[in-house]
Design a protein around this motif. Structure first.
Motif, PDB file in Angstrom:
ATOM      1  N   ASN A 193      -2.021  -2.774 -10.627  1.00 14.65           N
ATOM      2  CA  ASN A 193      -2.157  -1.631  -9.728  1.00 14.65           C
ATOM      3  C   ASN A 193      -3.567  -1.601  -9.148  1.00 14.65           C
ATOM      4  O   ASN A 193      -4.514  -2.078  -9.772  1.00 14.65           O
ATOM      5  CB  ASN A 193      -1.893  -0.319 -10.468  1.00 14.65           C
ATOM      6  CG  ASN A 193      -0.410  -0.072 -10.676  1.00 14.65           C
ATOM      7  OD1 ASN A 193       0.416  -0.912 -10.340  1.00 14.65           O
ATOM      8  ND2 ASN A 193      -0.065   1.062 -11.255  1.00 14.65           N
ATOM      9  N   ALA A 194      -3.694  -1.053  -7.971  1.00 14.28           N
ATOM     10  CA  ALA A 194      -4.985  -0.875  -7.310  1.00 14.28           C
ATOM     11  C   ALA A 194      -5.000   0.518  -6.704  1.00 14.28           C
ATOM     12  O   ALA A 194      -3.947   1.163  -6.597  1.00 14.28           O
ATOM     13  CB  ALA A 194      -5.173  -1.939  -6.225  1.00 14.28           C
ATOM     14  N   PRO A 195      -6.170   1.040  -6.319  1.00 12.34           N
ATOM     15  CA  PRO A 195      -6.177   2.347  -5.647  1.00 12.34           C
ATOM     16  C   PRO A 195      -5.336   2.305  -4.370  1.00 12.34           C
ATOM     17  O   PRO A 195      -5.536   1.451  -3.515  1.00 12.34           O
ATOM     18  CB  PRO A 195      -7.668   2.566  -5.318  1.00 12.34           C
ATOM     19  CG  PRO A 195      -8.402   1.706  -6.310  1.00 12.34           C
ATOM     20  CD  PRO A 195      -7.536   0.512  -6.527  1.00 12.34           C
ATOM     21  N   ALA A 196      -4.362   3.204  -4.275  1.00 12.12           N
ATOM     22  CA  ALA A 196      -3.487   3.316  -3.095  1.00 12.12           C
ATOM     23  C   ALA A 196      -2.718   2.029  -2.819  1.00 12.12           C
ATOM     24  O   ALA A 196      -2.485   1.661  -1.676  1.00 12.12           O
ATOM     25  CB  ALA A 196      -4.283   3.739  -1.866  1.00 12.12           C
ATOM     26  N   THR A 209       0.835  -1.203   0.000  1.00  5.15           N
ATOM     27  CA  THR A 209       0.000   0.000   0.000  1.00  5.15           C
ATOM     28  C   THR A 209       0.871   1.255   0.000  1.00  5.15           C
ATOM     29  O   THR A 209       2.044   1.225   0.378  1.00  5.15           O
ATOM     30  CB  THR A 209      -0.940   0.024   1.220  1.00  5.15           C
ATOM     31  OG1 THR A 209      -0.161   0.199   2.412  1.00  5.15           O
ATOM     32  CG2 THR A 209      -1.734  -1.271   1.323  1.00  5.15           C
ATOM     33  N   LYS A 220      -2.286   7.704  -2.014  1.00  8.73           N
ATOM     34  CA  LYS A 220      -3.022   7.803  -3.270  1.00  8.73           C
ATOM     35  C   LYS A 220      -2.250   8.674  -4.265  1.00  8.73           C
ATOM     36  O   LYS A 220      -1.733   9.729  -3.912  1.00  8.73           O
ATOM     37  CB  LYS A 220      -4.403   8.402  -3.000  1.00  8.73           C
ATOM     38  CG  LYS A 220      -5.351   8.345  -4.178  1.00  8.73           C
ATOM     39  CD  LYS A 220      -6.711   8.879  -3.776  1.00  8.73           C
ATOM     40  CE  LYS A 220      -7.673   8.871  -4.962  1.00  8.73           C
ATOM     41  NZ  LYS A 220      -8.998   9.429  -4.590  1.00  8.73           N
ATOM     42  N   GLY A 221      -2.150   8.204  -5.491  1.00 11.01           N
ATOM     43  CA  GLY A 221      -1.441   8.943  -6.531  1.00 11.01           C
ATOM     44  C   GLY A 221       0.006   8.522  -6.711  1.00 11.01           C
ATOM     45  O   GLY A 221       0.687   8.986  -7.619  1.00 11.01           O
ATOM     46  N   ASN A 226     -13.116  -6.527  -1.096  1.00  7.74           N
ATOM     47  CA  ASN A 226     -13.396  -5.870  -2.371  1.00  7.74           C
ATOM     48  C   ASN A 226     -14.556  -6.609  -3.017  1.00  7.74           C
ATOM     49  O   ASN A 226     -14.412  -7.748  -3.449  1.00  7.74           O
ATOM     50  CB  ASN A 226     -12.165  -5.876  -3.278  1.00  7.74           C
ATOM     51  CG  ASN A 226     -12.421  -5.152  -4.589  1.00  7.74           C
ATOM     52  OD1 ASN A 226     -13.326  -4.322  -4.676  1.00  7.74           O
ATOM     53  ND2 ASN A 226     -11.638  -5.461  -5.610  1.00  7.74           N
ATOM     54  N   GLU A 263       0.955   5.180  -6.864  1.00 11.38           N
ATOM     55  CA  GLU A 263       0.956   3.763  -7.234  1.00 11.38           C
ATOM     56  C   GLU A 263       1.996   3.423  -8.307  1.00 11.38           C
ATOM     57  O   GLU A 263       2.742   2.441  -8.165  1.00 11.38           O
ATOM     58  CB  GLU A 263      -0.439   3.341  -7.722  1.00 11.38           C
ATOM     59  CG  GLU A 263      -1.524   3.458  -6.668  1.00 11.38           C
ATOM     60  CD  GLU A 263      -2.196   4.825  -6.608  1.00 11.38           C
ATOM     61  OE1 GLU A 263      -3.209   4.956  -5.910  1.00 11.38           O
ATOM     62  OE2 GLU A 263      -1.685   5.756  -7.275  1.00 11.38           O
TER      63      GLU A 263
END
Length: 724
Positions: free
Chosen positions: A32-35, A9, A12-13, A146, A15
């Motif tokens: 890739n995944a969010p954060a 992890t 954010k931004g 998820n 990745e």
């Protein structure tokens, strides 16, 4: 060693930048995944990420994915994992749970079901049950939901890796260490340092950018000073591999100081944060390498033998207050003047939540990166400090600070005439009714998409965000015209006009602070006194469209027990108290609005023992079984359309959840009582099953006064009673 799958992890931004970094550790990107980034590789590479990643928050070794369509299915999936391989017998563990779906809406519930599955898994094998330790466990189990799948893993880091151990004292609004590292990488610092460049932060605060820059240039592992990682008591731990990596990190830290060491200097006008920066530098083992001192931006200069190439990187104030934002232009211009004079040929990086002020630097930006500072959108602006990139500093166009001016007199005359007409109709009606706060204009003309509200001599203007088909410059031009026309027609000073842009809001954004003026004043409504604030929040503290609802409550509250759910600033509770309610209870999860509601009640001399306001998650409160004395004769419920606040037990979607909320509220209502239910979701449809269970009457039309009849969809309202 066999291949492992990891989820790493990050902020954010960051990745893609993290993916590049992890590849240097021998990890291959899966997706890739969010954060975060899913990668695979050997366990050694996962250890290396824990020790060396400058960008990661956590490194999670994925051990299973299970069905999580509901709580029972998730429990069964967790139960099927052999937990003796991941948690030491008679050891301790904790579970961190993230995510929600339709069946599992509460992270505490999700974490409990995972814990149950783990403990019961040990029992099924006849092994001793491990203890749960929320503060200092042997192993942390990460569960990430998820949709209908739950990813389960061992948190190898054990703590957020952004905490390097050197920053126990913080300055004002400090950057997290891994975000600082991301800014340095995006600014090209590794390449500049490799070419013999130096580094300066002229607004260094507690020194985070300086320390991260020095650690990067001297090849110091960011996890070098960590006393313990999350894998060290994990049964699958490989101590020999870890020891070799620690020894390598010590060797590289020693070798990093053997060549030329770049010069590092930081300045800040606040001597207190400079003292904090010195402590952080010493804890990082960089005293003698990094120098800081108290000095304003206007006094910024580099003295002595500095490299011809280097990086100036800084995180200036964003300016929460309007007065501060007006001063920012001068601050950014001073920064630009200083670097142009002191370090020509260097690169300048400015990380800011107010990127419009980049125009004031006086240089053309060659690159802009969109990132987040916590939850705040921000940008990293990069400039090359060279004469050919110089430009005349410009005042930024700041929302709410558009200079009033008329570009099209004919068009402005149309707005002027409409406002005069509305003053004769709506304005006269309001005066006759004794109403001092009302809506004068609500996007009556498509050219001026504004809502104009009068608050007893002051004016609150909300600009509706223009559709993408409308040119942004044209929209700003029309807003500037409106700001010139409104004070003239209404006969007010421009200082008595506040302008905001209204956009579609997510979660609790409508309640978040926009400024910090602290300018409250008192208005009157049907004999009630109410505090409003036109500047500091998107809304003012008083929903004008609900005026008739509040008045009805006031007229019908005598002798009744009143409940106000999602009470906001408690205006309806004030009307109930003034109307003679025997007692009232008002609930909201926002501490700010709970205090505001208490102040409104006190302003009207309401007895605090009889008229109580409590901070509570209304979803959780309604879900509890009501006590015998928790019955009310009159209930008002006006929930938000959607909310996913961190303080709430779940996610509120009013279309999906309203039937449950109404049923739970009706359980608190006396047999002959009344629930007033309202919401402002324009596509809302009331569940037909409610009309079979209760006596339901829509009263929306009667709850709109003259000033809101142009916009009948601004809210809908129902009276709901128990069937006789």
């Amino acid at each position: 060693m066999s291949k492992c799958v990891f989820f790493v992890t990050c902020p954010k931004g960051v990745e893609y930048l993290l993916g590049d970094e992890l590849r240097t550790f021998g990890l291959e990107t899966v997706r890739n995944a969010p954060a975060g980034v899913w990668v695979e590789g050997e366990l050694e590479a996962g250890y290396r990420a824990c020790l060396w990643s400058r960008l990661a928050n956590r490194v999670i070794l994925n051990i299973a994915e299970v069905d999580a369509g509901n709580g029972d299915a998730m429990y069964e999936g967790v139960l099927g994992v052999d937990w003796t391989q991941h948690i030491p017998e008679k050891g301790s563990f904790r579970v961190t749970f993230l995510g929600q779906n339709q069946a599992i809406r509460n992270t505490q519930f999700g974490a409990q079901r995972v814990k149950d599955g783990i403990v019961d898994g040990f029992r099924a094998k006849g092994a001793a049950r491990p203890a749960v330790d929320a503060k200092n466990p042997d192993v942390t189990i990460s569960a990430r939901l998820n949709r209908n799948r739950l990813s389960i893993g061992v948190d190898l880091s054990g703590h957020s890796l952004h905490m390097r151990g050197y920053r126990t004292d913080k300055g004002i609004a400090p950057l997290k260490e891994n975000l600082a590292a991301a800014l340095l990488m995006r600014s090209g610092w590794p390449e500049i340092a490799g070419q013999g460049g130096d580094f300066v932060d002229p607004m260094c605060g507690s020194g985070t950018l300086l320390i991260e820059a020095a650690m990067m240039a001297l090849d110091i592992a960011p996890g070098r000073r960590q006393e313990r990682f999350g894998f060290e008591k994990w049964p699958g731990h490989q101590p020999e591999v870890w020891l070799a990596l620690r020894q390598e990190a010590e060797r590289r830290a020693h070798e990093g100081k053997q060549g030329r060491i770049p010069r590092f200097a930081g300045f800040d006008q606040d001597s207190r944060v400079i003292a904090t920066a010195w402590k952080n530098i010493e804890r990082a083992g960089l005293d003698g390498v990094v120098h800081v001192e108290a000095r304003a931006v206007q006094e910024f200069t580099v003295e002595g033998q500095w490299s011809e190439r280097g990086l100036v990187l800084t995180n200036p104030p964003y300016g929460e207050r309007l007065s501060e934002r007006k001063e920012l232009s001068g601050l950014y211009q001073a920064l630009g003047d200083a670097v142009k004079q002191s370090v020509p040929g260097w690169r300048l990086g400015v990380f800011t939540g107010a990127p419009e002020f980049g125009k004031s630097v006086g240089l053309r930006s060659f690159k802009q990166y969109k990132l987040f500072n916590g939850k705040l959108p921000a940008q990293l602006l990069l400039f090359e400090v060279a004469e050919e990139n110089a430009m005349t500093p410009r005042e930024p166009d700041v929302p709410g600070e558009i200079r009033p001016r008329i570009a099209n007199e004919e068009r402005a005359a149309m707005l002027r005439n409409r406002l005069k007409k509305n003053m004769k109709t709506i304005g006269q009606w309001a005066r006759k009714q004794g109403i001092g706060c009302y809506r004068l204009y609500d996007a009556d003309m498509p050219e001026y998409a504004l809502a104009i509200d009068i608050y007893e001599g002051r004016v609150h203007v909300q600009e509706y965000a223009a559709p993408k088909s409308v040119d942004e410059r044209a929209a700003r031009e029309r807003l500037a015209e409106a700001l010139a026309v409104i004070p003239d027609v209404l006969g007010i000073e421009r200082s008595d006009l506040v302008c905001k842009q209204r956009q579609r809001q997510a979660g609790t954004q409508q309640y978040e602070k926009q400024a910090a003026s602290g300018e409250f004043f008192t208005v009157h409504e049907h004999g009630c006194l109410l505090r409003v604030n036109l500047k500091d929040y998107l809304d003012t503290g008083l929903f004008l469209d609900h005026r008739p609802v509040r008045h009805w409550i006031q007229q019908n509250a005598r002798g009744k027990r009143f409940l106000n759910l999602f009470c906001y600033t408690g205006a309806a509770s004030v009307h109930a108290a003034v109307g003679g309610a025997s007692r009232s209870l008002s609930l909201d999860m926002s501490k700010t609005y709970v205090n505001w509601a208490r102040e409104n009640l006190a302003l009207n001399d309401a007895d605090p023992k009889k008229h109580m306001v409590e901070q509570a998650d209304c979803l959780a409160w309604l879900a509890e079984k009501p006590a015998a004395d928790q019955r009310f004769d009159l209930i008002f419920m006006d929930p938000p359309t959607f909310s996913n606040s961190a303080r709430m037990a779940g996610v509120l979607d009013i279309q999906r959840d309203h039937a449950t909320l109404i049923q739970q509220a009706m359980a608190r209502l006396t047999s002959d009582g009344l629930l007033i239910f309202s919401n402002n979701f324009r596509r809302f449809r009331l569940d037909e099953a409610l009309e079979e269970e209760f006596a339901v009457e829509e009263v929306s039309r009667s709850t709109l006064d003259k000033d809101f009849q142009r916009n009948p969809r601004i809210h809908r309202c129902w009276h709901i009673r128990h069937k006789v």
